[in-house]
Each structure stands twice: as C-alpha cells, then as structure tokens.
Design an enzyme around this catalytic site. Sequence first.
Site, PDB file in Angstrom:
ATOM      1  N   TYR A 109      11.994 -11.616  18.735  1.00 30.84           N
ATOM      2  CA  TYR A 109      11.621 -10.831  19.916  1.00 30.84           C
ATOM      3  C   TYR A 109      10.127 -10.842  20.265  1.00 30.84           C
ATOM      4  O   TYR A 109       9.750 -10.950  21.424  1.00 30.84           O
ATOM      5  CB  TYR A 109      12.047  -9.370  19.715  1.00 30.84           C
ATOM      6  CG  TYR A 109      11.493  -8.413  20.747  1.00 30.84           C
ATOM      7  CD1 TYR A 109      12.065  -8.317  22.014  1.00 30.84           C
ATOM      8  CD2 TYR A 109      10.384  -7.619  20.455  1.00 30.84           C
ATOM      9  CE1 TYR A 109      11.541  -7.457  22.964  1.00 30.84           C
ATOM     10  CE2 TYR A 109       9.858  -6.743  21.413  1.00 30.84           C
ATOM     11  CZ  TYR A 109      10.444  -6.666  22.665  1.00 30.84           C
ATOM     12  OH  TYR A 109       9.930  -5.821  23.598  1.00 30.84           O
ATOM     13  N   GLY A 118       0.579  -5.727  23.118  1.00 30.20           N
ATOM     14  CA  GLY A 118       0.012  -4.376  23.150  1.00 30.20           C
ATOM     15  C   GLY A 118      -0.516  -4.050  24.520  1.00 30.20           C
ATOM     16  O   GLY A 118      -1.299  -4.818  25.079  1.00 30.20           O
ATOM     17  N   CYS A 133      -0.110  -5.222  17.959  1.00 31.20           N
ATOM     18  CA  CYS A 133      -1.444  -5.616  18.403  1.00 31.20           C
ATOM     19  C   CYS A 133      -1.586  -7.124  18.503  1.00 31.20           C
ATOM     20  O   CYS A 133      -0.765  -7.866  17.981  1.00 31.20           O
ATOM     21  CB  CYS A 133      -2.516  -5.173  17.414  1.00 31.20           C
ATOM     22  SG  CYS A 133      -2.455  -3.454  16.970  1.00 31.20           S
ATOM     23  N   ASN A 148      -4.467  -6.511  13.215  1.00 32.48           N
ATOM     24  CA  ASN A 148      -3.078  -6.495  13.681  1.00 32.48           C
ATOM     25  C   ASN A 148      -2.225  -6.264  12.437  1.00 32.48           C
ATOM     26  O   ASN A 148      -2.263  -7.071  11.519  1.00 32.48           O
ATOM     27  CB  ASN A 148      -2.732  -7.848  14.332  1.00 32.48           C
ATOM     28  CG  ASN A 148      -1.246  -7.989  14.677  1.00 32.48           C
ATOM     29  OD1 ASN A 148      -0.736  -9.084  14.772  1.00 32.48           O
ATOM     30  ND2 ASN A 148      -0.553  -6.888  14.879  1.00 32.48           N
ATOM     31  N   GLY A 149      -1.496  -5.177  12.432  1.00 32.45           N
ATOM     32  CA  GLY A 149      -0.653  -4.901  11.277  1.00 32.45           C
ATOM     33  C   GLY A 149      -0.549  -3.421  11.029  1.00 32.45           C
ATOM     34  O   GLY A 149      -0.789  -2.605  11.929  1.00 32.45           O
TER      35      GLY A 149
HETATM   36  P1  AMP Z   1      17.504  -0.019  23.018  1.00 32.32           P
HETATM   37  O1  AMP Z   1      17.776   0.511  24.351  1.00 32.32           O
HETATM   38  O2  AMP Z   1      16.697   0.949  22.202  1.00 32.32           O
HETATM   39  O3  AMP Z   1      18.728  -0.464  22.292  1.00 32.32           O
HETATM   40  O4  AMP Z   1      16.581  -1.296  23.173  1.00 32.32           O
HETATM   41  C1  AMP Z   1      17.077  -2.616  23.241  1.00 32.32           C
HETATM   42  C2  AMP Z   1      16.069  -3.515  23.925  1.00 32.32           C
HETATM   43  O5  AMP Z   1      14.792  -3.349  23.308  1.00 32.32           O
HETATM   44  C3  AMP Z   1      16.414  -4.994  23.827  1.00 32.32           C
HETATM   45  O6  AMP Z   1      16.564  -5.482  25.142  1.00 32.32           O
HETATM   46  C4  AMP Z   1      15.221  -5.652  23.141  1.00 32.32           C
HETATM   47  O7  AMP Z   1      14.784  -6.808  23.825  1.00 32.32           O
HETATM   48  C5  AMP Z   1      14.138  -4.616  23.161  1.00 32.32           C
HETATM   49  N1  AMP Z   1      13.386  -4.531  21.902  1.00 32.32           N
HETATM   50  C6  AMP Z   1      13.728  -4.943  20.693  1.00 32.32           C
HETATM   51  N2  AMP Z   1      12.768  -4.658  19.787  1.00 32.32           N
HETATM   52  C7  AMP Z   1      11.772  -4.039  20.458  1.00 32.32           C
HETATM   53  C8  AMP Z   1      10.494  -3.517  20.095  1.00 32.32           C
HETATM   54  N3  AMP Z   1      10.062  -3.563  18.844  1.00 32.32           N
HETATM   55  N4  AMP Z   1       9.730  -2.959  21.062  1.00 32.32           N
HETATM   56  C9  AMP Z   1      10.177  -2.901  22.315  1.00 32.32           C
HETATM   57  N5  AMP Z   1      11.382  -3.375  22.729  1.00 32.32           N
HETATM   58  C10 AMP Z   1      12.175  -3.938  21.819  1.00 32.32           C
END
Ligand code: AMP
Length: 468
Positions: free
Chosen positions: A258, A40, A14, A116-117
Amino acid sequence: MNKREFGDCFNEECALIGVWNHQEAANLAYLGLYSQQHRGQEGAGIVSYNDDNCKLYIHKGIGLVSEVFDDFDFQRLPGRNAIGHVRYSTAGDCRLAEVQPFQAEISNGRMALAQNGNLINNAELRSGLIKEGAIFTSTSDTESILHLIARKAQKNPPVKAVIEALPSIKGAYSLLILFNDRLIAARDPNGLRPLVLGEINGSYVLASETCAFDLIGATFVRDIEPGEIVEISGSKDIASHFPFGKSKGTPCIFEYVYFSRPDSTWNGKNVYQARKKMGHELAKESPIEADIVVPVPDSGVAAAIGFSEESGIPFEMGLIRNHYVGRTFIEPQQSIRDFGVKIKHNANKQILNGKRVVVVDDSIVRGTTTKKLIKMFRAAGAKEIHVRITAPPTKGSCFYGIDTPTQEQLIAHQMSVEEIKEYIDADSLAYLSIDGLYRAVNSEKGSMCDACFTKNYPIGVPSSCTVE
Ligand code: AMP
C-alpha cells in the site's frame, strides 16, 4: 484515507530527502518532498546549511508541501546542503513544534535531524533523558534521538556520536542527520523503512523513495542497507559503517502492498510490478466468474490489472477517484448519505450496471470504506460483487511507522473472513495468502516484516502496547 484515530501508541508516516553539495540544495529538497507527499500530509520542513557563514536555515509549516512552500523564496534556505521531511502523525496535536527536521546546537556545532519510522522504547528513553535534565519541546520520538546524539557528541566526532547513540534506540528508523561538515544517513538494523541513495550532477541525494529521484533528475545508486550508517562529506566523499554488523534485515512488506508509490523501486523490487504480481497470485488463489475487474483507485489499480491479466476478465474503471479532495470539506446542512466516501470515490454507473464485478483493493482496515463502496456499487446496478484483497487480513497494528488503528479497531482482528463478508455485504470475499504475498514480492517467507498480517513483530512492541 483521512486521518484515523489512534490509541496510546505513537505512530507516524513520513518521508525524507537529503541533498549534499548542490547549488540548489533546498530547491531540490522541496521537489523531493513534493514527490513523496503521499507519505505524509500534515507538515513539511527543510533545513539547509550554508558553509559561507556556518549557519543552519530552516523553514517548516503545517500542511502540504505546496502550502508550506507556497511562493517561497529559496534564497531564504541558502547553502549547498539540505535535509527535508514530510510528516503525518496520528498522535498528539498537529503543532508546528512537531514538524521536522529538528535542529539544535550541540558541542561540535549545529545539527539537524529528520526521521522516518517509530521508536518502540521512546517512553523509557524520554523519561530517562528528562530525569537527566533534557528539555523537550515536542512529543516526537525524533527529539529523543537528537538528545542522545547531542550527549555522545560531547566527547566524539559526529559519526562516532551517531554510532554510539543508536544502540540505545529500538524501533524502526531511517535517519538523515545534517552536521556542519557532513551528512549522515542511517537505517535501523532491520531496515524496516526504506532509504535510498542517488546521484545528481556529481552530488549525492538521499530519499525515502526513488520517485523523488525521478522528479529531480537524479539517478538511483543503491539502497542504504539495513543497519548501515553512511557518512557523506567533502565534495563527494562517502564512507559506510556497520556498527551492528551486516544483515538482510526485515524490510516492511506493507510498503509494497500500500504505502510506497508504485513508480518507486526499493529492496530490488519495483512497487508497481510487485502489486501487479499480487493481483496475478490472487486470481490464481481465488478465481471467480465475473464480467469486469474494478480497482479501488489508486492503490488497487496495479493489482487489478494483474488480476485481469491472470483471469482474462476485462479491467474497467468502475470507480472514479477525485484527486483534488482536501483534508476538510464543507458538507451541506442537509447532510448527504455516505458523503465521506462519495466525495473521494464515485461509482461509474454505465460500467457497473448489470455486471458481476470483482473489486480489487489492497486492504480492509476497519471495513468502513469497503462497506460503503459496495453499497455504492449495488446502487449503481452491480449484479454481484466479489471482493478480492491483495494482502492477508490486517490483524496487527503497526508500531514501526505505518498508521494503523489499534488492534481492537481492526475488523480482521474482530471477525472471521466469512463474518467480514457478511458485514461488508459482498457476494464473496477472498484475501491473498501470506505465501502468495511473498511470491508476489519474490522473497522468502518471513524475510520481511509482515507483522500487520501475522503479528510476528521482529523487534517487539512498545511496553505500553499489548498484542494478543
Ligand atoms: P477501512 O475503511 O478502514 O477499511 O480502510 C480501507 C482503505 O484504507 C483501503 O482502501 C486501503 O487502501 C486504505 N489503507 C490501507 N492502509 C492504510 C493506511 N495505513 N493509511 C491509510 N489508508 C490505508
């Protein structure tokens, strides 16, 4: 990334915005939300308070900020004070009832609340409150906080009610609470999620990230400190309370890896610079001979620049991202191979053909994206593919407000680095060490929450969730 499935453990991502004593409070709140849309995308809402008739006004909806406030007449949100929220939840339905801020009538007038949390003791709190007769209209843990404050407000003025309510809640929370005559901002004692204070034309604004201030022309004043409760009233009176005592807390390191926007600065560090430094550290720790460094846009860009600077290997945009991808796509009946990844990212064949490529990304979560991207790179003619990840392996689920799948679904929980390398079909794979990550954010090891990498959860996990 698109929405991930989740287990029993409730998680939200959020952003918050608050504006105190400004003639265009709701309009500024809207712009503040707009610039924090990355935190979000499922719902957005704003509550304003109008002194003239002592009324709260609300507008909220499902969708992006631009959709919820499409053609919106801001005269429908009158008043000089406002709070707003964007939300991305992975649990429960995406119903309007879940969209914040929440508002209610309590003993000393009306109150609106946005969080947020993520609370780790919400199940216990909620069942206790229900037993006492509380009525819930959503599945959100924010509603528990609302009830707790409302109870304490029966005998106390607003800030005292908040101070008395907060010790019962455990977890990560940054809060904005709008009362008739004051705006209260609170950050949990660990300061897990960010919350910053700014100023615009002599008025105060609060936001999750400083990028919101840049858009509305506000200047950054300071971070709200871990465990601090800030009370803003009158035209510009501000008071600070530390009911839990002062501490440096354990802010979330993954915000730098990220989640936060690269142009934001919090906890004294600019996110872009931190990411670039991660790239430098990674190139020092895991060098490789290659022809080009290619980021996975957008989150890998700053780190890839750092990697390129440190290694001397040229930076190239070998992967292009489509920024206009909506949340649903209509796929042709004769389905296209790897459509989900291709619609978001496309390999730049002229750049990749015949090259030894270093691919820089911030994380491998389930491993599906990286695997498909590598396949795409190979099809585009890349000769070698060396994956460099700007954080340690993601081994632990986040219970503090970042959407991660359950531990069992995390590839680094299931496989060794060598096994992941085989699975994604890379020629080499290296992650940044935890020491390297702390060097990049210029902080002492263990001074931030790094549970997604180390499984050291500074405030524990919900009783219904287990961590091995
Ligand atoms: P995956 O296909 O599940 O390995 O997702 C890897 C990708 O997800 C990477 O390119 C990251 O930039 C992105 N990523 C990392 N953490 C998150 C998150 N919490 N929510 C959404 N995307 C994420």
